[in-house]
Design an enzyme around this catalytic site. Structure first.
Site, PDB file in Angstrom:
ATOM      1  N   CYS A   1       0.845  -1.197   0.000  1.00 22.78           N
ATOM      2  CA  CYS A   1       0.000   0.000   0.000  1.00 22.78           C
ATOM      3  C   CYS A   1       0.879   1.246   0.000  1.00 22.78           C
ATOM      4  CB  CYS A   1      -0.930   0.011   1.208  1.00 22.78           C
ATOM      5  SG  CYS A   1      -1.986   1.474   1.244  1.00 22.78           S
TER       6      CYS A   1
ATOM      7  N   CYS B   1      -0.214   4.088   2.489  1.00 17.34           N
ATOM      8  CA  CYS B   1       0.156   3.785   3.873  1.00 17.34           C
ATOM      9  C   CYS B   1       1.674   3.865   4.061  1.00 17.34           C
ATOM     10  CB  CYS B   1      -0.363   2.412   4.286  1.00 17.34           C
ATOM     11  SG  CYS B   1      -2.172   2.327   4.397  1.00 17.34           S
TER      12      CYS B   1
END
Length: 187
Positions: free
Chosen positions: A131, A134
């Site tokens: 991700c 993130c």
């Protein structure tokens, strides 16, 4: 079951992984809690029963009960966040970014360990789960806390090694089962 046992399970063709595992974990200068919280959370994120069975007991022995729980909690919440925010980021319609998530993430407010350790673990799990949003958020938090880039790199180095070990050992188990099945059919 231990780190040493995990190394011994790696096949000869994965000698580089054995060396990388030794360097990333056995030769790490990270504080014990940061290191073994990263090991445990990325082992969980790898979804490898083999890796988790080998590393979790050692992590449990080296971490306080609170840190052990926090590392597991980090892997859990990041499994949720990584899918949610990765999807939000990948969608062409950016309006989804303005919608309320509506998901419980209370642990982000109080992870139960030092904030830098939590961010380090969350960053490493985000590397395993791929991700980018993130990764950027947790890297920024680590850098804001004064963590050097070389130290941040240790998180995704550990993540990469754990993930590669997991893939290799899971493949070896499948190949061994296939060989056994072929031998049984040949009888």
């Amino acid at each position: 079951m231990s780190f040493e046992s995990l190394k011994s399970r790696l096949p000869d063709y994965a000698r580089d992984l054995t060396l990388n595992l030794e360097a990333a974990i056995g030769g790490s200068d990270l504080p014990v809690q940061r290191l073994w919280g990263t090991v445990l959370s990325t082992a969980i994120a790898s979804r490898s029963a083999v890796v988790l069975r080998e590393l979790a007991p050692e992590a449990k022995a080296l971490l306080s009960p609170g840190a052990y729980r926090a590392a597991k909690t980090t892997a859990s919440v990041m499994a949720l966040n990584n899918v949610f925010f990765r999807t939000r980021h990948l969608l062409s319609d950016k309006e989804y970014g303005s919608l309320r998530a509506g998901l419980r993430m209370n642990v982000l407010g109080d992870p139960g360990v030092d904030r830098v350790d939590f961010e380090f673990w969350a960053f490493a799990v985000s590397a395993v789960n791929g991700c980018g949003l993130c990764l950027d958020a947790h890297e920024a938090a680590l850098r804001k806390a004064g963590v050097a880039r070389e130290v941040v790199q240790e998180a995704y180095k550990i993540a990469a090694v754990i993930e590669a070990v997991a893939a290799t050992l899971e493949a070896e188990e499948i190949l061994a089962e296939a060989t056994l099945a072929e031998a049984t059919l040949a009888e």
